[in-house]
Write an enzyme that holds these catalytic residues in place. Structure first.
Site, PDB file in Angstrom:
ATOM      1  N   ASN A  23       0.969  -1.323  -0.007  1.00 50.42           N
ATOM      2  CA  ASN A  23       0.115  -0.021  -0.009  1.00 50.42           C
ATOM      3  C   ASN A  23       0.822   1.247   0.239  1.00 50.42           C
ATOM      4  OD1 ASN A  23      -2.404  -1.434  -0.154  1.00 50.42           O
ATOM      5  ND2 ASN A  23      -2.997  -1.350   2.085  1.00 50.42           N
ATOM      6  N   ARG A  95      -7.443  -0.177  -7.038  1.00 52.82           N
ATOM      7  CA  ARG A  95      -8.230   0.863  -6.592  1.00 52.82           C
ATOM      8  C   ARG A  95      -7.060   2.101  -6.224  1.00 52.82           C
ATOM      9  NH1 ARG A  95     -12.415   2.517  -4.340  1.00 52.82           N
ATOM     10  NH2 ARG A  95     -12.270   3.929  -2.546  1.00 52.82           N
ATOM     11  N   CYS A 119     -10.449  -4.585  -4.548  1.00 48.27           N
ATOM     12  CA  CYS A 119     -11.343  -5.586  -3.951  1.00 48.27           C
ATOM     13  C   CYS A 119     -12.583  -5.280  -3.687  1.00 48.27           C
ATOM     14  CB  CYS A 119     -10.596  -5.986  -2.706  1.00 48.27           C
ATOM     15  SG  CYS A 119      -9.101  -7.121  -2.868  1.00 48.27           S
ATOM     16  N   ARG A 124     -16.887   1.766  -0.873  1.00 49.55           N
ATOM     17  CA  ARG A 124     -15.950   2.333  -1.127  1.00 49.55           C
ATOM     18  C   ARG A 124     -16.130   3.640  -2.141  1.00 49.55           C
ATOM     19  NH1 ARG A 124     -11.067  -2.065  -1.598  1.00 49.55           N
ATOM     20  NH2 ARG A 124      -9.852  -0.378  -0.412  1.00 49.55           N
ATOM     21  N   PRO A 125     -16.696   4.757  -1.378  1.00 51.90           N
ATOM     22  CA  PRO A 125     -17.039   5.995  -1.937  1.00 51.90           C
ATOM     23  C   PRO A 125     -15.632   6.880  -2.285  1.00 51.90           C
ATOM     24  CG  PRO A 125     -17.998   5.982   0.257  1.00 51.90           C
ATOM     25  CD  PRO A 125     -17.414   4.705  -0.024  1.00 51.90           C
ATOM     26  N   ILE A 126     -15.732   7.747  -2.813  1.00 51.94           N
ATOM     27  CA  ILE A 126     -14.376   8.688  -3.051  1.00 51.94           C
ATOM     28  C   ILE A 126     -14.786  10.163  -2.613  1.00 51.94           C
ATOM     29  CG2 ILE A 126     -12.962   7.330  -4.578  1.00 51.94           C
ATOM     30  CD1 ILE A 126     -14.003   9.061  -6.638  1.00 51.94           C
ATOM     31  N   ASP A 127     -15.902  10.114  -2.072  1.00 55.52           N
ATOM     32  CA  ASP A 127     -16.211  11.687  -1.586  1.00 55.52           C
ATOM     33  C   ASP A 127     -15.249  12.458  -1.032  1.00 55.52           C
ATOM     34  OD1 ASP A 127     -17.173   9.606   0.183  1.00 55.52           O
ATOM     35  OD2 ASP A 127     -17.867  11.292   1.559  1.00 55.52           O
ATOM     36  N   GLN A 128     -14.559  11.906  -0.181  1.00 56.55           N
ATOM     37  CA  GLN A 128     -13.707  12.820   0.757  1.00 56.55           C
ATOM     38  C   GLN A 128     -12.278  13.212  -0.113  1.00 56.55           C
ATOM     39  OE1 GLN A 128     -14.295  13.987   3.665  1.00 56.55           O
ATOM     40  NE2 GLN A 128     -16.271  12.717   3.101  1.00 56.55           N
ATOM     41  N   ASP A 308      -7.665  -4.856   7.291  1.00 53.01           N
ATOM     42  CA  ASP A 308      -6.612  -5.641   6.327  1.00 53.01           C
ATOM     43  C   ASP A 308      -6.216  -7.115   7.037  1.00 53.01           C
ATOM     44  OD1 ASP A 308      -7.242  -4.095   4.291  1.00 53.01           O
ATOM     45  OD2 ASP A 308      -5.174  -3.495   3.829  1.00 53.01           O
ATOM     46  N   ILE A 330     -14.904  -0.669   9.276  1.00 52.56           N
ATOM     47  CA  ILE A 330     -14.329  -0.092   8.248  1.00 52.56           C
ATOM     48  C   ILE A 330     -15.126  -0.146   6.900  1.00 52.56           C
ATOM     49  CG2 ILE A 330     -12.335   0.740   6.965  1.00 52.56           C
ATOM     50  CD1 ILE A 330     -11.815   1.354   9.769  1.00 52.56           C
ATOM     51  N   ARG A 400      -2.148 -10.401  -5.929  1.00 51.64           N
ATOM     52  CA  ARG A 400      -2.135  -8.677  -6.069  1.00 51.64           C
ATOM     53  C   ARG A 400      -1.249  -8.108  -4.887  1.00 51.64           C
ATOM     54  NH1 ARG A 400      -7.644  -6.179  -5.328  1.00 51.64           N
ATOM     55  NH2 ARG A 400      -6.266  -4.805  -4.911  1.00 51.64           N
TER      56      ARG A 400
HETATM   57  C1  UD1 Z   1      -6.846   1.486   2.153  1.00 55.09           C
HETATM   58  C2  UD1 Z   1      -5.887   0.558   1.705  1.00 55.09           C
HETATM   59  C3  UD1 Z   1      -6.612  -0.720   2.331  1.00 55.09           C
HETATM   60  C4  UD1 Z   1      -7.142  -0.611   3.607  1.00 55.09           C
HETATM   61  C5  UD1 Z   1      -7.895   0.694   3.739  1.00 55.09           C
HETATM   62  C6  UD1 Z   1      -8.311   0.815   5.376  1.00 55.09           C
HETATM   63  C7  UD1 Z   1      -4.481   1.061  -0.012  1.00 55.09           C
HETATM   64  C8  UD1 Z   1      -4.210   0.772  -1.457  1.00 55.09           C
HETATM   65  N1  UD1 Z   1      -5.634   0.542   0.362  1.00 55.09           N
HETATM   66  O1  UD1 Z   1      -7.828   1.682   1.152  1.00 55.09           O
HETATM   67  O2  UD1 Z   1      -5.985  -2.006   1.860  1.00 55.09           O
HETATM   68  O3  UD1 Z   1      -8.160  -1.732   3.850  1.00 55.09           O
HETATM   69  O4  UD1 Z   1      -7.088   1.829   3.560  1.00 55.09           O
HETATM   70  O5  UD1 Z   1      -7.137   0.757   6.130  1.00 55.09           O
HETATM   71  O6  UD1 Z   1      -3.793   1.720   0.596  1.00 55.09           O
HETATM   72  N2  UD1 Z   1     -14.464   6.579   2.560  1.00 55.09           N
HETATM   73  C9  UD1 Z   1     -15.535   7.350   2.616  1.00 55.09           C
HETATM   74  N3  UD1 Z   1     -15.329   8.444   1.466  1.00 55.09           N
HETATM   75  C10 UD1 Z   1     -13.946   8.274   0.984  1.00 55.09           C
HETATM   76  C11 UD1 Z   1     -13.055   7.423   1.092  1.00 55.09           C
HETATM   77  C12 UD1 Z   1     -13.471   6.511   2.020  1.00 55.09           C
HETATM   78  O7  UD1 Z   1     -16.489   7.141   2.821  1.00 55.09           O
HETATM   79  O8  UD1 Z   1     -13.844   9.285  -0.029  1.00 55.09           O
HETATM   80  C13 UD1 Z   1     -14.752   5.392   3.584  1.00 55.09           C
HETATM   81  C14 UD1 Z   1     -14.650   3.965   2.976  1.00 55.09           C
HETATM   82  O9  UD1 Z   1     -15.985   3.606   2.388  1.00 55.09           O
HETATM   83  C15 UD1 Z   1     -14.353   3.127   4.357  1.00 55.09           C
HETATM   84  C16 UD1 Z   1     -13.270   4.176   5.244  1.00 55.09           C
HETATM   85  O10 UD1 Z   1     -13.646   5.411   4.555  1.00 55.09           O
HETATM   86  O11 UD1 Z   1     -15.357   2.771   4.815  1.00 55.09           O
HETATM   87  C17 UD1 Z   1     -11.756   3.804   4.872  1.00 55.09           C
HETATM   88  O12 UD1 Z   1     -11.470   3.949   3.556  1.00 55.09           O
HETATM   89  P1  UD1 Z   1      -9.985   4.399   2.787  1.00 55.09           P
HETATM   90  O13 UD1 Z   1      -9.097   4.484   4.349  1.00 55.09           O
HETATM   91  O14 UD1 Z   1     -10.106   5.347   2.043  1.00 55.09           O
HETATM   92  O15 UD1 Z   1      -9.611   3.093   2.255  1.00 55.09           O
HETATM   93  P2  UD1 Z   1      -8.725   3.107   1.087  1.00 55.09           P
HETATM   94  O16 UD1 Z   1      -7.655   3.999   0.916  1.00 55.09           O
HETATM   95  O17 UD1 Z   1      -9.502   2.454   0.031  1.00 55.09           O
END
Ligand code: UD1
Length: 433
Positions: A23, A95, A119, A124-128, A308, A330, A400
Protein backbone atom coordinates in the site's frame (compact mmCIF):
# COMPACT_ATOMS: atom_id res chain seq x y z
CA UNK A 1 -6.18 -21.67 -14.19
CA UNK A 2 -3.70 -21.29 -11.37
CA UNK A 3 -4.64 -22.43 -7.90
CA UNK A 4 -2.96 -23.33 -4.64
CA UNK A 5 -3.09 -26.88 -3.43
CA UNK A 6 -1.95 -27.78 0.06
CA UNK A 7 -1.98 -30.50 2.62
CA UNK A 8 -2.45 -28.99 6.04
CA UNK A 9 -1.89 -30.04 9.58
CA UNK A 10 1.75 -29.12 9.96
CA UNK A 11 2.84 -26.29 12.33
CA UNK A 12 4.66 -23.59 10.35
CA UNK A 13 8.04 -22.82 11.88
CA UNK A 14 11.06 -20.73 10.95
CA UNK A 15 11.90 -17.25 9.70
CA UNK A 16 10.37 -15.21 6.91
CA UNK A 17 11.66 -11.96 5.46
CA UNK A 18 8.92 -9.41 4.88
CA UNK A 19 8.94 -7.28 1.73
CA UNK A 20 8.15 -3.64 1.12
CA UNK A 21 4.64 -2.42 1.90
CA UNK A 22 2.30 -2.82 -1.06
CA UNK A 23 0.00 0.00 0.00
CA UNK A 24 2.89 2.39 0.66
CA UNK A 25 4.52 1.49 -2.65
CA UNK A 26 1.39 2.44 -4.60
CA UNK A 27 1.39 5.94 -3.09
CA UNK A 28 5.15 6.31 -3.47
CA UNK A 29 5.19 5.17 -7.12
CA UNK A 30 2.37 7.55 -8.04
CA UNK A 31 4.11 10.41 -6.22
CA UNK A 32 7.35 9.68 -8.08
CA UNK A 33 5.90 11.07 -11.33
CA UNK A 34 5.61 14.47 -9.64
CA UNK A 35 9.26 15.29 -10.24
CA UNK A 36 10.99 15.94 -13.55
CA UNK A 37 14.05 14.50 -11.88
CA UNK A 38 14.67 10.82 -11.17
CA UNK A 39 13.49 8.77 -8.21
CA UNK A 40 15.28 5.61 -7.21
CA UNK A 41 12.85 3.53 -5.18
CA UNK A 42 14.05 0.54 -3.22
CA UNK A 43 12.30 -2.23 -1.29
CA UNK A 44 9.42 -2.19 -3.74
CA UNK A 45 7.32 -5.36 -3.52
CA UNK A 46 7.12 -7.30 -6.77
CA UNK A 47 3.37 -7.89 -6.67
CA UNK A 48 0.61 -7.42 -9.23
CA UNK A 49 -0.78 -4.15 -7.88
CA UNK A 50 2.60 -2.42 -7.98
CA UNK A 51 3.28 -3.77 -11.44
CA UNK A 52 -0.06 -2.40 -12.65
CA UNK A 53 0.86 0.99 -11.19
CA UNK A 54 4.19 0.91 -13.05
CA UNK A 55 2.35 -0.01 -16.25
CA UNK A 56 0.00 2.94 -15.71
CA UNK A 57 2.95 5.30 -15.25
CA UNK A 58 4.47 4.05 -18.50
CA UNK A 59 1.04 4.39 -20.13
CA UNK A 60 1.06 8.16 -19.56
CA UNK A 61 4.62 8.53 -20.82
CA UNK A 62 6.59 8.20 -17.57
CA UNK A 63 9.96 6.47 -17.72
CA UNK A 64 10.19 3.31 -15.63
CA UNK A 65 13.50 1.52 -15.40
CA UNK A 66 13.55 -1.75 -13.50
CA UNK A 67 16.96 -1.95 -11.80
CA UNK A 68 16.15 -5.27 -10.16
CA UNK A 69 13.13 -7.09 -8.77
CA UNK A 70 12.73 -4.64 -5.90
CA UNK A 71 14.32 -1.47 -7.22
CA UNK A 72 12.93 0.88 -9.81
CA UNK A 73 13.92 4.24 -11.25
CA UNK A 74 11.07 6.54 -12.26
CA UNK A 75 10.98 9.86 -14.00
CA UNK A 76 7.93 11.93 -14.85
CA UNK A 77 9.99 14.23 -17.10
CA UNK A 78 8.42 13.02 -20.33
CA UNK A 79 4.79 13.20 -19.15
CA UNK A 80 2.98 16.15 -20.66
CA UNK A 81 -0.24 17.80 -19.48
CA UNK A 82 -2.23 16.51 -22.47
CA UNK A 83 -1.18 12.98 -21.61
CA UNK A 84 -2.56 12.85 -18.09
CA UNK A 85 -5.26 10.30 -18.89
CA UNK A 86 -5.00 7.01 -17.01
CA UNK A 87 -7.26 4.38 -18.48
CA UNK A 88 -7.32 0.75 -19.52
CA UNK A 89 -8.80 -2.56 -18.50
CA UNK A 90 -5.85 -3.25 -16.21
CA UNK A 91 -6.04 0.03 -14.29
CA UNK A 92 -9.64 -0.55 -13.25
CA UNK A 93 -8.44 -3.60 -11.34
CA UNK A 94 -6.50 -1.66 -8.75
CA UNK A 95 -8.10 0.83 -6.48
CA UNK A 96 -4.89 2.71 -5.83
CA UNK A 97 -4.87 3.94 -9.43
CA UNK A 98 -6.63 6.92 -7.85
CA UNK A 99 -3.31 8.03 -6.38
CA UNK A 100 -2.42 9.17 -9.88
CA UNK A 101 -5.24 11.69 -9.54
CA UNK A 102 -3.57 13.53 -6.66
CA UNK A 103 -0.10 13.18 -8.17
CA UNK A 104 -1.01 14.39 -11.68
CA UNK A 105 -3.38 17.08 -10.46
CA UNK A 106 -0.63 18.39 -8.18
CA UNK A 107 1.96 18.55 -10.91
CA UNK A 108 0.02 19.13 -14.13
CA UNK A 109 -3.20 20.60 -12.66
CA UNK A 110 -5.05 18.03 -14.73
CA UNK A 111 -5.81 14.35 -14.22
CA UNK A 112 -8.31 11.99 -15.83
CA UNK A 113 -8.30 8.58 -14.20
CA UNK A 114 -10.52 5.50 -14.61
CA UNK A 115 -12.74 5.02 -11.55
CA UNK A 116 -11.10 2.73 -9.05
CA UNK A 117 -11.80 -0.97 -8.79
CA UNK A 118 -9.93 -3.18 -6.35
CA UNK A 119 -11.29 -5.72 -3.89
CA UNK A 120 -15.05 -5.91 -3.55
CA UNK A 121 -15.14 -5.40 0.22
CA UNK A 122 -17.66 -2.58 0.44
CA UNK A 123 -19.04 0.41 -1.38
CA UNK A 124 -15.79 2.41 -1.15
CA UNK A 125 -16.94 5.96 -2.01
CA UNK A 126 -14.44 8.67 -3.00
CA UNK A 127 -16.32 11.73 -1.78
CA UNK A 128 -13.51 12.76 0.58
CA UNK A 129 -10.95 12.73 -2.23
CA UNK A 130 -13.27 14.95 -4.28
CA UNK A 131 -13.95 17.24 -1.34
CA UNK A 132 -10.20 17.70 -0.82
CA UNK A 133 -9.39 18.38 -4.49
CA UNK A 134 -12.27 20.81 -4.74
CA UNK A 135 -11.08 22.70 -1.66
CA UNK A 136 -7.67 23.03 -3.34
CA UNK A 137 -9.35 24.72 -6.31
CA UNK A 138 -9.90 21.84 -8.73
CA UNK A 139 -13.07 21.18 -10.66
CA UNK A 140 -13.92 17.50 -10.33
CA UNK A 141 -16.35 15.59 -12.57
CA UNK A 142 -17.30 11.94 -12.82
CA UNK A 143 -18.64 10.47 -16.04
CA UNK A 144 -18.19 7.52 -18.40
CA UNK A 145 -16.29 5.61 -15.72
CA UNK A 146 -13.64 8.32 -15.37
CA UNK A 147 -12.85 11.00 -12.79
CA UNK A 148 -11.62 14.28 -14.17
CA UNK A 149 -9.90 16.81 -11.93
CA UNK A 150 -8.72 20.05 -13.53
CA UNK A 151 -7.49 23.33 -12.07
CA UNK A 152 -6.08 26.60 -13.37
CA UNK A 153 -4.18 26.84 -10.15
CA UNK A 154 -4.17 24.89 -6.92
CA UNK A 155 -4.18 26.85 -3.68
CA UNK A 156 -3.79 25.79 -0.07
CA UNK A 157 -6.92 25.11 1.99
CA UNK A 158 -8.11 24.05 5.41
CA UNK A 159 -9.73 20.64 4.91
CA UNK A 160 -11.62 18.63 7.50
CA UNK A 161 -12.07 15.00 6.45
CA UNK A 162 -15.55 13.72 7.38
CA UNK A 163 -14.26 10.15 7.57
CA UNK A 164 -10.77 8.94 8.28
CA UNK A 165 -9.58 7.81 4.86
CA UNK A 166 -6.14 6.52 3.95
CA UNK A 167 -6.64 7.12 0.23
CA UNK A 168 -8.11 10.60 0.56
CA UNK A 169 -5.39 11.70 2.98
CA UNK A 170 -2.61 10.55 0.63
CA UNK A 171 -4.29 11.97 -2.46
CA UNK A 172 -4.95 15.41 -0.99
CA UNK A 173 -1.48 15.50 0.57
CA UNK A 174 0.11 14.86 -2.83
CA UNK A 175 -1.90 17.52 -4.66
CA UNK A 176 -1.41 20.08 -1.87
CA UNK A 177 2.35 19.53 -1.81
CA UNK A 178 2.67 21.42 -5.14
CA UNK A 179 -0.18 23.92 -4.52
CA UNK A 180 0.31 27.62 -3.76
CA UNK A 181 0.25 28.32 -0.03
CA UNK A 182 -0.53 26.27 3.04
CA UNK A 183 -2.89 23.35 3.48
CA UNK A 184 -4.10 21.78 6.70
CA UNK A 185 -5.73 18.34 6.62
CA UNK A 186 -7.67 17.62 9.79
CA UNK A 187 -8.95 14.19 10.82
CA UNK A 188 -6.24 12.73 8.60
CA UNK A 189 -5.55 8.99 8.55
CA UNK A 190 -2.44 7.94 10.51
CA UNK A 191 -1.50 4.62 8.90
CA UNK A 192 2.21 3.85 8.50
CA UNK A 193 1.96 4.28 4.75
CA UNK A 194 0.66 7.85 5.15
CA UNK A 195 3.91 8.61 6.94
CA UNK A 196 5.89 6.74 4.30
CA UNK A 197 4.37 8.66 1.38
CA UNK A 198 4.86 11.96 3.28
CA UNK A 199 8.50 11.07 3.96
CA UNK A 200 8.99 10.26 0.30
CA UNK A 201 7.39 13.54 -0.81
CA UNK A 202 9.61 15.41 1.68
CA UNK A 203 12.65 13.60 0.28
CA UNK A 204 11.73 15.14 -3.11
CA UNK A 205 11.51 18.62 -1.58
CA UNK A 206 7.95 18.80 -0.23
CA UNK A 207 7.25 20.49 3.08
CA UNK A 208 4.85 18.21 4.95
CA UNK A 209 4.62 18.10 8.73
CA UNK A 210 2.48 16.06 11.09
CA UNK A 211 2.00 12.91 8.98
CA UNK A 212 1.18 10.13 11.44
CA UNK A 213 -0.96 12.48 13.55
CA UNK A 214 -4.48 13.55 12.72
CA UNK A 215 -3.44 17.03 11.59
CA UNK A 216 -1.14 17.27 8.57
CA UNK A 217 0.30 20.66 7.60
CA UNK A 218 1.60 21.19 4.10
CA UNK A 219 3.44 24.22 2.78
CA UNK A 220 3.24 24.06 -1.01
CA UNK A 221 6.50 24.20 -2.97
CA UNK A 222 7.07 24.97 -6.64
CA UNK A 223 8.71 21.80 -7.76
CA UNK A 224 10.33 18.58 -6.66
CA UNK A 225 13.79 17.19 -7.29
CA UNK A 226 15.55 13.80 -7.49
CA UNK A 227 15.20 11.37 -4.64
CA UNK A 228 16.36 7.98 -3.41
CA UNK A 229 13.97 6.22 -1.11
CA UNK A 230 13.32 2.82 0.47
CA UNK A 231 9.72 1.75 1.14
CA UNK A 232 8.76 0.60 4.66
CA UNK A 233 8.11 -3.09 5.40
CA UNK A 234 4.62 -4.45 4.83
CA UNK A 235 2.61 -4.45 8.05
CA UNK A 236 -0.07 -6.72 6.61
CA UNK A 237 2.25 -9.27 5.03
CA UNK A 238 4.01 -9.51 8.40
CA UNK A 239 0.69 -9.82 10.24
CA UNK A 240 -0.44 -12.55 7.85
CA UNK A 241 2.59 -14.70 8.69
CA UNK A 242 2.10 -13.97 12.40
CA UNK A 243 -1.46 -15.27 12.08
CA UNK A 244 -0.12 -18.29 10.18
CA UNK A 245 2.05 -19.17 13.18
CA UNK A 246 -0.94 -18.83 15.50
CA UNK A 247 -3.42 -20.77 13.35
CA UNK A 248 -1.09 -23.70 12.66
CA UNK A 249 0.34 -23.90 16.19
CA UNK A 250 3.75 -22.94 14.85
CA UNK A 251 6.61 -20.61 15.68
CA UNK A 252 7.46 -17.92 13.11
CA UNK A 253 9.83 -14.98 13.25
CA UNK A 254 8.90 -12.21 10.83
CA UNK A 255 12.06 -10.34 9.89
CA UNK A 256 12.66 -6.89 8.41
CA UNK A 257 9.61 -5.38 10.09
CA UNK A 258 8.86 -2.31 12.22
CA UNK A 259 7.48 -3.93 15.42
CA UNK A 260 5.61 -0.74 16.36
CA UNK A 261 3.44 -1.11 13.24
CA UNK A 262 2.50 -4.60 14.40
CA UNK A 263 1.55 -3.74 17.97
CA UNK A 264 -2.22 -4.11 17.53
CA UNK A 265 -1.70 -7.55 15.97
CA UNK A 266 0.91 -8.67 18.52
CA UNK A 267 -1.32 -7.58 21.39
CA UNK A 268 -4.31 -9.60 20.11
CA UNK A 269 -2.19 -12.69 19.48
CA UNK A 270 -0.74 -12.39 23.00
CA UNK A 271 -4.28 -12.09 24.41
CA UNK A 272 -5.13 -15.32 22.59
CA UNK A 273 -2.25 -17.12 24.27
CA UNK A 274 0.66 -16.78 21.80
CA UNK A 275 4.08 -15.92 23.16
CA UNK A 276 5.37 -12.78 21.42
CA UNK A 277 9.02 -11.75 21.35
CA UNK A 278 9.79 -8.32 19.95
CA UNK A 279 13.26 -7.45 18.67
CA UNK A 280 14.60 -4.35 16.90
CA UNK A 281 13.39 -5.32 13.46
CA UNK A 282 11.68 -8.66 13.93
CA UNK A 283 8.81 -10.23 15.87
CA UNK A 284 8.51 -13.88 16.86
CA UNK A 285 5.14 -15.53 17.41
CA UNK A 286 5.28 -18.85 19.24
CA UNK A 287 2.01 -20.78 19.39
CA UNK A 288 3.37 -24.31 19.77
CA UNK A 289 1.78 -26.92 22.00
CA UNK A 290 -1.27 -25.02 23.14
CA UNK A 291 -4.86 -24.27 22.25
CA UNK A 292 -5.46 -20.56 21.75
CA UNK A 293 -8.37 -18.84 23.45
CA UNK A 294 -11.12 -16.56 22.18
CA UNK A 295 -11.06 -12.77 22.14
CA UNK A 296 -12.89 -9.72 20.76
CA UNK A 297 -11.62 -7.65 17.83
CA UNK A 298 -12.93 -4.40 16.38
CA UNK A 299 -11.29 -3.04 13.24
CA UNK A 300 -10.41 0.65 13.41
CA UNK A 301 -8.18 3.17 11.64
CA UNK A 302 -4.50 3.02 12.73
CA UNK A 303 -3.36 2.64 15.50
CA UNK A 304 -6.46 0.47 15.93
CA UNK A 305 -6.71 -3.08 14.65
CA UNK A 306 -6.28 -3.08 10.83
CA UNK A 307 -9.23 -4.19 8.72
CA UNK A 308 -6.73 -5.80 6.34
CA UNK A 309 -5.90 -8.31 9.12
CA UNK A 310 -9.50 -9.11 10.01
CA UNK A 311 -9.89 -12.31 7.90
CA UNK A 312 -6.52 -13.73 9.00
CA UNK A 313 -7.50 -13.26 12.66
CA UNK A 314 -10.94 -14.73 12.05
CA UNK A 315 -9.54 -17.97 10.65
CA UNK A 316 -7.26 -18.14 13.70
CA UNK A 317 -10.03 -17.40 16.20
CA UNK A 318 -12.30 -19.99 14.58
CA UNK A 319 -9.83 -22.59 15.90
CA UNK A 320 -9.53 -21.04 19.37
CA UNK A 321 -11.39 -22.24 22.44
CA UNK A 322 -14.56 -20.30 23.24
CA UNK A 323 -16.63 -17.68 21.47
CA UNK A 324 -15.01 -14.68 19.78
CA UNK A 325 -16.63 -11.59 18.33
CA UNK A 326 -15.20 -9.59 15.42
CA UNK A 327 -16.70 -6.22 14.56
CA UNK A 328 -15.77 -4.84 11.15
CA UNK A 329 -16.16 -1.09 11.32
CA UNK A 330 -14.31 0.01 8.15
CA UNK A 331 -15.78 -1.97 5.22
CA UNK A 332 -19.27 -3.45 5.20
CA UNK A 333 -18.62 -6.41 2.94
CA UNK A 334 -15.62 -8.04 4.48
CA UNK A 335 -17.00 -11.37 5.68
CA UNK A 336 -17.32 -12.98 2.27
CA UNK A 337 -14.83 -15.69 3.22
CA UNK A 338 -17.14 -17.01 5.94
CA UNK A 339 -19.09 -19.31 3.60
CA UNK A 340 -15.86 -20.85 2.36
CA UNK A 341 -14.54 -21.31 5.88
CA UNK A 342 -17.81 -22.88 6.95
CA UNK A 343 -17.23 -25.54 4.30
CA UNK A 344 -14.01 -26.36 6.15
CA UNK A 345 -15.88 -26.85 9.42
CA UNK A 346 -15.79 -23.35 10.98
CA UNK A 347 -18.76 -22.14 13.03
CA UNK A 348 -19.29 -18.47 12.30
CA UNK A 349 -22.48 -16.48 12.36
CA UNK A 350 -22.48 -13.09 10.66
CA UNK A 351 -24.94 -10.43 11.75
CA UNK A 352 -24.47 -7.11 10.00
CA UNK A 353 -20.91 -6.00 10.63
CA UNK A 354 -20.32 -8.56 13.38
CA UNK A 355 -19.08 -12.13 13.19
CA UNK A 356 -19.70 -14.41 16.14
CA UNK A 357 -17.18 -17.20 16.05
CA UNK A 358 -17.49 -20.44 18.00
CA UNK A 359 -14.10 -22.12 18.02
CA UNK A 360 -13.80 -25.64 16.59
CA UNK A 361 -10.97 -28.12 17.23
CA UNK A 362 -9.95 -28.42 13.59
CA UNK A 363 -10.71 -27.58 9.98
CA UNK A 364 -11.07 -30.19 7.27
CA UNK A 365 -9.65 -29.56 3.80
CA UNK A 366 -12.02 -28.43 1.01
CA UNK A 367 -12.02 -26.87 -2.47
CA UNK A 368 -12.51 -23.17 -1.84
CA UNK A 369 -12.34 -19.86 -3.66
CA UNK A 370 -10.49 -16.69 -2.62
CA UNK A 371 -13.06 -13.86 -2.54
CA UNK A 372 -10.52 -11.03 -2.24
CA UNK A 373 -6.87 -10.34 -1.44
CA UNK A 374 -6.69 -10.60 2.36
CA UNK A 375 -9.48 -13.14 2.71
CA UNK A 376 -7.69 -15.23 0.08
CA UNK A 377 -4.47 -15.24 2.11
CA UNK A 378 -6.47 -16.09 5.23
CA UNK A 379 -8.10 -19.07 3.51
CA UNK A 380 -4.68 -20.37 2.46
CA UNK A 381 -3.64 -20.30 6.11
CA UNK A 382 -6.86 -22.08 7.03
CA UNK A 383 -5.97 -24.74 4.47
CA UNK A 384 -2.53 -25.12 6.02
CA UNK A 385 -4.12 -25.58 9.43
CA UNK A 386 -6.69 -28.06 8.10
CA UNK A 387 -6.68 -31.82 8.08
CA UNK A 388 -6.24 -33.14 4.52
CA UNK A 389 -6.07 -31.42 1.15
CA UNK A 390 -7.34 -27.95 0.31
CA UNK A 391 -7.37 -26.15 -3.00
CA UNK A 392 -7.76 -22.39 -3.21
CA UNK A 393 -9.00 -20.91 -6.48
CA UNK A 394 -8.95 -17.30 -7.79
CA UNK A 395 -5.46 -16.80 -6.41
CA UNK A 396 -4.93 -13.83 -8.69
CA UNK A 397 -6.39 -11.84 -5.79
CA UNK A 398 -3.67 -13.11 -3.46
CA UNK A 399 -0.97 -12.36 -6.02
CA UNK A 400 -2.07 -8.73 -6.02
CA UNK A 401 -0.47 -8.27 -2.64
CA UNK A 402 1.75 -11.20 -1.66
CA UNK A 403 5.08 -11.83 -3.33
CA UNK A 404 6.01 -15.51 -3.70
CA UNK A 405 3.48 -16.41 -1.04
CA UNK A 406 3.73 -20.15 -1.62
CA UNK A 407 7.54 -20.11 -1.61
CA UNK A 408 7.67 -18.24 1.70
CA UNK A 409 5.17 -20.70 3.19
CA UNK A 410 7.11 -23.69 1.84
CA UNK A 411 10.25 -22.36 3.55
CA UNK A 412 8.29 -22.46 6.82
CA UNK A 413 7.48 -26.12 6.27
CA UNK A 414 4.14 -25.84 4.48
CA UNK A 415 3.06 -28.49 2.02
CA UNK A 416 1.76 -26.08 -0.60
CA UNK A 417 2.17 -25.77 -4.33
CA UNK A 418 0.97 -23.46 -7.08
CA UNK A 419 -0.55 -25.64 -9.79
CA UNK A 420 -2.01 -24.76 -13.18
CA UNK A 421 -3.60 -27.99 -14.36
CA UNK A 422 -5.48 -31.00 -13.09
CA UNK A 423 -2.43 -33.07 -13.84
CA UNK A 424 -0.14 -31.03 -11.60
CA UNK A 425 -2.83 -31.06 -8.91
CA UNK A 426 -2.98 -34.87 -8.98
CA UNK A 427 0.82 -35.04 -9.02
CA UNK A 428 0.95 -32.94 -5.83
CA UNK A 429 -1.55 -35.23 -4.15
CA UNK A 430 0.46 -38.31 -5.11
CA UNK A 431 3.71 -36.78 -3.90
CA UNK A 432 2.40 -35.39 -0.63
CA UNK A 433 0.62 -38.18 1.17
C1 UD1 B 1 -6.69 1.68 2.12
C2 UD1 B 1 -5.91 0.43 1.82
C3 UD1 B 1 -6.73 -0.80 2.15
C4 UD1 B 1 -7.23 -0.74 3.57
C5 UD1 B 1 -7.92 0.58 3.85
C6 UD1 B 1 -8.29 0.77 5.32
C7 UD1 B 1 -4.48 1.13 -0.01
C8 UD1 B 1 -4.18 1.04 -1.45
N1 UD1 B 1 -5.55 0.44 0.41
O1 UD1 B 1 -7.85 1.64 1.27
O2 UD1 B 1 -5.92 -1.95 1.95
O3 UD1 B 1 -8.14 -1.78 3.79
O4 UD1 B 1 -7.07 1.68 3.48
O5 UD1 B 1 -7.16 0.68 6.12
O6 UD1 B 1 -3.77 1.75 0.76
N2 UD1 B 1 -14.47 6.41 2.68
C9 UD1 B 1 -15.47 7.32 2.40
N3 UD1 B 1 -15.22 8.31 1.49
C10 UD1 B 1 -14.02 8.41 0.85
C11 UD1 B 1 -13.01 7.50 1.13
C12 UD1 B 1 -13.27 6.50 2.06
O7 UD1 B 1 -16.56 7.25 2.96
O8 UD1 B 1 -13.86 9.34 0.05
C13 UD1 B 1 -14.72 5.33 3.67
C14 UD1 B 1 -14.62 3.95 3.08
O9 UD1 B 1 -15.83 3.51 2.52
C15 UD1 B 1 -14.22 3.13 4.27
C16 UD1 B 1 -13.36 4.09 5.09
O10 UD1 B 1 -13.68 5.38 4.61
O11 UD1 B 1 -15.37 2.81 5.04
C17 UD1 B 1 -11.88 3.86 4.97
O12 UD1 B 1 -11.50 3.82 3.61
P1 UD1 B 1 -10.05 4.29 3.13
O13 UD1 B 1 -9.17 4.50 4.33
O14 UD1 B 1 -10.20 5.41 2.17
O15 UD1 B 1 -9.55 3.01 2.36
P2 UD1 B 1 -8.70 2.97 1.04
O16 UD1 B 1 -7.78 4.13 0.98
O17 UD1 B 1 -9.58 2.70 -0.12
Amino acid sequence: MEQYVMKGGRPLCGEVVIGGAKNASLGVLAAAVMTDGECLIENMPDVRDTNVMLQAIEGIGGVVERIDEHTVKISGRSICRENTVVDGEYIRKIRASYYLLGALLGKYKRAIVALPGGCDIGSRPIDQHIKGFTALGAKVDIGHGMITAVAENLHGAHIYMDVVSVGATINVMMAAALADGNTIIENAAKEPHIVDVANFLNSMGANIKGAGTDVIRIRGVEQFHDSEYAIIPDQIEAGTFMAAAAATGGDITVKNVIPKHLEAISAKLAEMGCTIHEYDDSVRVDARNRRLTSTQIKTLPYPGFPTDMQPQMAITLALAEGTSVITESIFENRFKYVDELTRMGAKIQVEGNTAIITGVEKYTGADIVAPDLRAGAALVIAGLAAEGYTTVDSIQYIQRGYERFEEKLQALGANISLVDSDRSLQKFKLQVV
